[in-house]
Design a protein around this motif. Sequence first.
Motif, PDB file in Angstrom:
ATOM      1  N   SER A 133       0.848  -1.297   0.158  1.00 60.43           N
ATOM      2  CA  SER A 133      -0.162  -0.220   0.085  1.00 60.43           C
ATOM      3  C   SER A 133       0.871   1.254  -0.020  1.00 60.43           C
ATOM      4  CB  SER A 133      -1.134  -0.077   1.300  1.00 60.43           C
ATOM      5  OG  SER A 133      -0.250   0.134   2.402  1.00 60.43           O
ATOM      6  N   TYR A 134       2.173   1.096   0.469  1.00 59.57           N
ATOM      7  CA  TYR A 134       3.016   2.408   0.270  1.00 59.57           C
ATOM      8  C   TYR A 134       3.876   2.425  -1.010  1.00 59.57           C
ATOM      9  CZ  TYR A 134       2.067   3.228   5.315  1.00 59.57           C
ATOM     10  OH  TYR A 134       1.497   3.488   6.199  1.00 59.57           O
ATOM     11  N   ARG A 135       3.826   1.470  -1.830  1.00 56.22           N
ATOM     12  CA  ARG A 135       4.733   1.546  -3.184  1.00 56.22           C
ATOM     13  C   ARG A 135       4.370   2.629  -4.001  1.00 56.22           C
ATOM     14  NH1 ARG A 135       7.595  -3.079  -3.207  1.00 56.22           N
ATOM     15  NH2 ARG A 135       6.885  -5.073  -2.323  1.00 56.22           N
ATOM     16  N   ASP A 136       3.127   2.996  -3.916  1.00 55.20           N
ATOM     17  CA  ASP A 136       2.484   4.204  -4.813  1.00 55.20           C
ATOM     18  C   ASP A 136       2.981   5.591  -3.959  1.00 55.20           C
ATOM     19  OD1 ASP A 136       1.541   2.566  -6.652  1.00 55.20           O
ATOM     20  OD2 ASP A 136      -0.574   2.688  -5.924  1.00 55.20           O
ATOM     21  N   LYS A 137       3.310   5.418  -2.816  1.00 56.71           N
ATOM     22  CA  LYS A 137       3.786   6.589  -2.267  1.00 56.71           C
ATOM     23  C   LYS A 137       5.331   6.827  -2.201  1.00 56.71           C
ATOM     24  CE  LYS A 137      -0.104   6.293   1.082  1.00 56.71           C
ATOM     25  NZ  LYS A 137      -0.480   6.261   2.621  1.00 56.71           N
ATOM     26  N   VAL A 138       6.170   6.259  -2.554  1.00 57.20           N
ATOM     27  CA  VAL A 138       7.596   6.278  -3.048  1.00 57.20           C
ATOM     28  C   VAL A 138       7.766   7.622  -3.480  1.00 57.20           C
ATOM     29  CG1 VAL A 138       9.688   5.618  -4.101  1.00 57.20           C
ATOM     30  CG2 VAL A 138       8.076   3.915  -3.003  1.00 57.20           C
ATOM     31  N   GLY A 139       8.713   8.594  -2.937  1.00 55.21           N
ATOM     32  CA  GLY A 139       8.970  10.161  -3.292  1.00 55.21           C
ATOM     33  C   GLY A 139       7.857  11.122  -2.730  1.00 55.21           C
ATOM     34  N   GLN A 140       7.365  10.464  -1.689  1.00 53.54           N
ATOM     35  CA  GLN A 140       6.366  11.398  -1.010  1.00 53.54           C
ATOM     36  C   GLN A 140       6.803  11.398   0.301  1.00 53.54           C
ATOM     37  OE1 GLN A 140       2.420  10.316  -1.415  1.00 53.54           O
ATOM     38  NE2 GLN A 140       2.521  10.072  -3.606  1.00 53.54           N
ATOM     39  N   LEU A 141       6.379  12.439   1.206  1.00 56.04           N
ATOM     40  CA  LEU A 141       6.578  12.500   2.648  1.00 56.04           C
ATOM     41  C   LEU A 141       5.563  11.728   3.607  1.00 56.04           C
ATOM     42  CD1 LEU A 141       6.994  16.482   2.845  1.00 56.04           C
ATOM     43  CD2 LEU A 141       8.696  14.784   2.801  1.00 56.04           C
ATOM     44  N   ILE A 142       5.997  11.038   4.476  1.00 57.42           N
ATOM     45  CA  ILE A 142       5.190  10.454   5.310  1.00 57.42           C
ATOM     46  C   ILE A 142       5.524  10.906   6.615  1.00 57.42           C
ATOM     47  CG2 ILE A 142       4.879   8.698   3.724  1.00 57.42           C
ATOM     48  CD1 ILE A 142       6.905   6.643   5.251  1.00 57.42           C
ATOM     49  N   MET A 143       4.404  10.444   7.542  1.00 61.71           N
ATOM     50  CA  MET A 143       4.660  10.722   9.031  1.00 61.71           C
ATOM     51  C   MET A 143       4.412   9.614   9.784  1.00 61.71           C
ATOM     52  SD  MET A 143       4.840  13.266  11.296  1.00 61.71           S
ATOM     53  CE  MET A 143       4.164  14.969  10.725  1.00 61.71           C
ATOM     54  N   GLY A 144       5.173   9.331  10.896  1.00 63.05           N
ATOM     55  CA  GLY A 144       5.097   8.476  11.749  1.00 63.05           C
ATOM     56  C   GLY A 144       5.370   8.565  13.100  1.00 63.05           C
ATOM     57  N   THR A 145       5.129   7.612  14.159  1.00 62.54           N
ATOM     58  CA  THR A 145       5.641   7.840  15.432  1.00 62.54           C
ATOM     59  C   THR A 145       7.001   6.769  15.872  1.00 62.54           C
ATOM     60  OG1 THR A 145       3.326   8.128  15.905  1.00 62.54           O
ATOM     61  CG2 THR A 145       4.754   7.802  17.936  1.00 62.54           C
ATOM     62  N   VAL A 146       7.851   7.533  16.489  1.00 61.55           N
ATOM     63  CA  VAL A 146       9.034   6.698  16.695  1.00 61.55           C
ATOM     64  C   VAL A 146       8.975   5.646  17.737  1.00 61.55           C
ATOM     65  CG1 VAL A 146      11.430   6.814  17.920  1.00 61.55           C
ATOM     66  CG2 VAL A 146      10.593   8.703  16.640  1.00 61.55           C
TER      67      VAL A 146
END
Length: 494
Positions: A133-146
């Motif tokens: 589901s993240y393959r199409d998001k390569v090249g974009q900003l993403i946010m996560g929790t450490v």
Amino acid sequence: MNKEILYVVDAVSNEKNVSKGLIFDAVETALAMATRKRFGMHMDVRVAVNRNTGDYDTYRRWLVVDDEDPNFESPERQILLSYAHSRGLDVEVGEYIEEKIESVEFGRIAAQTAKQVIVAKVREAEREKLVSSYRDKVGQLIMGTVKRVDRKGVFLDLGDNAEALIPREEMIPREMVHNSARMRGYLKEIRQEQRGPQIIVSRSDVNFLIELMKLEVPEINQEMIDIMGAARDPGSRAKVAVRANLPNIDPVGACVGMRGSRIQTVTTELNGERVDIVLWNEDIATYVMNAMAPAEVLSIVVDEDKKTMDIGVDKDKLSQAIGKGGQNVRLASELTGWTLNVMSVEEAEAKTEAEQQAILELFISRLDVDEEVAIILVEEGFSTLEEVAYVPREEFLEIEAFDEEIVNELRERARTALLTEAIAKDTPIPADDLLTMKGMDKELAYKLAEMGVRTMEDLAEQSVDELLEIEGMDKDRAAQLIMTAREPWFSESA
């Protein structure tokens, strides 16, 4: 026991929401491992489970290898082609010979082994499903929790059981990271690793800076402003080149924002990294001067052939122009794509004077002219014998100090000197008609000469495909050059 297999497959498939085919594969692997433990770990075993009935058969198999194959390891798993043929088996290298053997009972296999295989397969499938589901998001900003920090880097919880890794080398140097903190990054790639696909995020990549700029400056996403390039020294300093697509927009001001609000947001995200916004210009000298800010450039000497520039600055501002550890000039060079040599104005003038003196002496010795004529050539911008020999006659005659006779003599002497030099080096020389042909340049003419194409007549006989072997050549230019070379043919026919 066959019904038990079907029950296990159905139950695990529903519980983990993965395909039944994957669970069947895991069961077959577990049965094969149990068989090897019972009969010998050296064996190669394959188990085939009927997907409808749950019945299964077990086969011991040998890989057929060539008699001369240096990778032949063990007769327990491999068989030589000649030996297989001697047994009357019709097989080829790379195929398998199988022999049916007794199957172990599913209910009596090592439960832990079966569980481990199934759990590993299920985890791998779940991970692949999440990552896809993240393959199409390569090249974009993403946010996560450490989630945690270890020697590999920082692991981010992206939600829905998805996890990303910021490797150590992709972190901003000296950045403090705390568990449960929110962190943004640039989705760089989906990396295939032994344990399955891994989402790789970067905070040091130059594209992280570019995407942050797009996020904070709406005019960039609206294509009112273009980012023409960027260079970073992560955690310390960066330069971003911008241009406006509309005449009433100040691209630098738009990126900086009111009282620096926009660029300050970017700087905060980059752990205090200072970001210089540079105004792009199609004139490379002006662009370089802008890129060298805050240093004030007083002089520039451009060498287009080597793609280098000598930049002169005030002696007192030299350290500022170079930057700490050469940072400012390094980033400016990376941004513009040119090699920049920063020096004081005095050093630049001395270097230029020395280079001009060398050119002056070259003309005096190789053209056999007096100093006055050599000085005129230097002042008019001539720097090589090739320029003297092949610059268009009309441009040469524009020099007031030279008449047609002098121009012809200088051109002839320059060509003689070049010919002498080429003979000494055994270098192919292009003929005058090829060098002066419309659309031709000196570099290309010498490349053609190395191919045996020394005259226009030679070029006229070439095909487009033959010219495409030259680096940087395209079909349109190749076709145009050949047609130009063939123009004399058409004139003769007329």
